[in-house]
Design an enzyme around this catalytic site. Structure first.
Site, PDB file in Angstrom:
ATOM      1  N   ASN A 138      44.844  32.447  40.302  1.00 16.93           N
ATOM      2  CA  ASN A 138      43.603  32.170  39.557  1.00 16.93           C
ATOM      3  C   ASN A 138      42.316  32.887  41.096  1.00 16.93           C
ATOM      4  OD1 ASN A 138      40.974  32.092  38.678  1.00 16.93           O
ATOM      5  ND2 ASN A 138      41.871  30.259  38.082  1.00 16.93           N
ATOM      6  N   ASP A 139      42.264  32.641  42.120  1.00 16.55           N
ATOM      7  CA  ASP A 139      41.198  32.649  43.009  1.00 16.55           C
ATOM      8  C   ASP A 139      41.637  34.602  43.085  1.00 16.55           C
ATOM      9  OD1 ASP A 139      39.489  31.095  42.690  1.00 16.55           O
ATOM     10  OD2 ASP A 139      40.426  29.642  44.436  1.00 16.55           O
ATOM     11  N   VAL A 140      42.489  35.095  43.791  1.00 14.85           N
ATOM     12  CA  VAL A 140      42.868  35.716  45.224  1.00 14.85           C
ATOM     13  C   VAL A 140      42.982  37.091  43.742  1.00 14.85           C
ATOM     14  CG1 VAL A 140      44.666  34.839  46.381  1.00 14.85           C
ATOM     15  CG2 VAL A 140      45.496  34.837  44.071  1.00 14.85           C
ATOM     16  N   ALA A 153      39.120  27.699  44.504  1.00 18.94           N
ATOM     17  CA  ALA A 153      37.638  27.620  45.301  1.00 18.94           C
ATOM     18  C   ALA A 153      36.471  26.946  43.765  1.00 18.94           C
ATOM     19  CB  ALA A 153      37.687  29.090  45.045  1.00 18.94           C
TER      20      ALA A 153
END
Lengths: 471, 117
Positions: free
Chosen positions: A394-396, A435
């Site tokens: 997700n965040d990456v 995050a």
């Protein structure tokens, strides 16, 4: 005299083997040999130490042999039984044991120094204090990391934060300095050394409970570094070169990995350890980002996209590890390749829970390592991929890292999947990643959400693809 | 050099400076040697280097193998064996887990890293 020279030359030889071993361990073609060099160096160091007649008298041989036998047996069984998916826990645990061993040795050496009337030796007392502190931090920090990775209920995966957190940590550090002074002044009083271990243990626990699951790669690398530094400190206690050299080598390699992990998140080490996410973010709310723009697709729809694609890239994340989806991913890859398509993997440096986590999982299912592309290598070519499949990441892959300077992840290097022609995101729900922010990628025109558990999603996709070809 | 031979305090300081030099240089060597490690090898590097940090086993052997004396001032555990022996014994166990487990698990992992050919 002759004995002393032979022993120390052998230690020097072992140190050289460790340096060469680490050098070879950092290149894919020579890594196996590098590991072997390390093991041979260790064997030499152990054997010559046993030949030192001062340390191997008749009355104590059984202590050594039984200890070595018990330890070797546990280590060997652990190494062969552990599943590749449990590697992060295993590495955490081994780091912790290294710290514990250093602390115990420093304690024993301090006792012995006092017994032999050398308690006033500053090098012995100060480095014992350091070894006790760092060893205990490593042990308990690693145990908490182990608990988080293993999913122990008593250790929450989320960061544990409380008011005055930093003050408590600073107070403990101050206390450790005070205890160092007391150990120097009263080396014969072992209570101070025990208290030093208590303070180190608390510090290790508090340092790591405050860190969330997604920051684990940094913690594991840091504990790796500490286990080396603790060994080096023990080397100072004993004035033993081979301990100092190997400890520093490991300390340095841990520092490099820690830096790499921090860089991959565009955060400083201090920020990971003391700041962390969870603060108020300035990103838009989920409704603003997603409102009416989410397109949910079925396995059959995804199969059609894949059928017409010729170049496909898979971006795995922690979701693949949790869902144990790597075997299904292998099946999908084999199927796609049998249809003449090109399949690559894009690996973000902090994907997963330890440095290199995704590489280990994909290697386990025999995906050749030249198909695993690093972020810097694949990003410029992302536009040439017809389909990018995001599996449990997700965040990456959040474009905010690249485009939104106000986001909490601003500046974090990401894998530019949004530049692929079509993006398929496999995810259980729209819930945010670590995050805690929504991901604008999901709302893009070229991206489609395939809501399912990672493993089931891939298995259903394989079936859908086979049906499509059969028709 | 002559002064060092005559003065034990100076000799001690000299030895400390020597080991300190080795420590600092070894950190730089380690940093340079590993600097360009590819992400593929991050995990094996960690487990392999962790096995190397099990070098404390050398210290553990020294502690566990300390000569037995009946006049020792430290806490006795059993017969002529004292607290240092016990700590050494435990340290040998944990360091050996580290060493044996670390090298074997690294070997197992590296065995799985293959190229396409």
């Amino acid at each position: 005299m002759v004995e002393l020279v032979i022993i120390n030359l052998s230690y020097l030889f072992a140190s050289v083997l460790f340096i060469l071993g680490l050098k070879k361990l950092s290149h894919p073609r020579t890594a196996v040999r590098g590991n072997l060099y390390g093991a041979i160096g260790m064997l030499i160091a152990i054997v010559v130490t046993l030949f030192d007649k001062d340390v191997f008298p008749k009355q104590t041989w059984w202590i050594l042999l039984s200890g070595a036998a018990i330890g070797s047996l546990i280590g060997a069984v652990g190494a062969y039984k552990v599943k590749m998916t449990s590697m992060p826990e295993m590495v955490a645990l081994f780091n912790g044991f290294g710290g514990l061993a250093s602390t115990l040795v420093a304690g024993a050496a301090l006792l012995d120094a006092v017994d032999k009337g050398m308690g006033n030796d500053l090098q012995v007392t100060i480095s014992s204090a350091a070894s006790g502190l760092i060893g205990a931090v490593t042990l308990w920090g690693s145990l908490v990391a182990f608990g988080k990775l293993y999913g122990l209920k008593i250790v929450p995966d989320r960061p544990v934060r409380y008011p005055g957190e930093q003050i408590v940590k600073v107070a403990l550090l101050a206390l450790s300095i005070f205890l160092t002074v007391m150990i120097v002044k009263h080396p014969e009083n072992m209570n101070y050394y025990i208290w030093m271990n208590v303070v180190g243990s608390l510090l290790g626990i508090l340092l790591v409970v405050a860190i969330g699951g997604a920051d684990m790669p940094v913690v594991i690398a840091l504990m790796n570094s500490y286990s080396g530094i603790a060994a080096a400190a023990t080397g100072f206690v004993l004035t033993n070169n081979v301990l100092i050299v190997s400890g520093s080598l490991v300390g340095a390699s841990g520092i490099i990995l820690t830096q790499l992990m921090c860089k991959a998140m565009n955060r400083s080490l201090a920020n990971v350890l003391f700041g962390g996410f969870g603060a108020v973010s300035e990103s838009a709310s989920a409704d603003e980002v997603y409102g009416g723009k989410i397109k949910s697709v079925s396995p059959d729809d995804v199969a059609i996209y894949l059928d017409t694609a010729s170049k496909i890239c898979i971006v795995p994340g922690y979701g693949m590890a949790v869902g144990q989806a790597q075997h299904a991913v292998k099946d999908l890859t084999t199927l796609l390749e049998s249809q003449g398509k090109e399949v690559d993997f894009a690996i973000h440096p902090v994907a997963g829970r330890m440095p290199g986590h995704m590489n280990v999982l994909l290697a386990e299912v025999d995906i050749p390592y030249d198909k695993l592309k690093e972020m810097d290598e694949i990003n410029p070519a992302m536009g040439s991929y017809d389909v990018a499949i995001v599996l449990g990441a997700n965040d990456v892959v959040n474009p905010d890292g690249r485009t939104n300077p106000k986001s909490v992840i601003a500046g974090m290097p990401i894998i530019d999947v949004d530049k692929a022609k079509t993006v398929i995101v496999i995810k259980r729900s729209l819930s945010p990643g670590f995050a805690g922010i929504p991901n604008p990628l999901f709302a893009l025109d070229n991206s489609f959400m395939y809501f399912a558990d990672g493993k089931k999603a891939i298995l259903d996709l394989v079936v859908a693809l086979k049906n499509l070809v059969a028709v | 050099m002559e002064e060092i031979v005559k003065n034990p305090a100076l000799a001690k300081a000299f030895i400390f400076l020597m080991v300190l030099s080795i420590f600092v240089i070894a950190i730089f060597v380690g940093y340079e040697v590993i600097l360009r490690v590819p992400p593929l090898l991050h995990t094996p590097l960690m487990s392999g280097s962790n096995a190397i940090s099990g070098i404390t086993v050398v210290g553990a052997i020294m502690a566990a193998g300390l000569a037995v004396t009946d006049k020792a001032k430290i806490i006795m555990i059993y017969g002529n064996y004292n607290l240092a022996h016990l700590l050494g014994f435990l340290a040998v166990i944990f360091a050996m887990i580290n060493v044996v487990g670390g090298f074997l698990v690294t070997h197992r992992m590296l065995d799985k890293f293959k190229r396409k050919d």
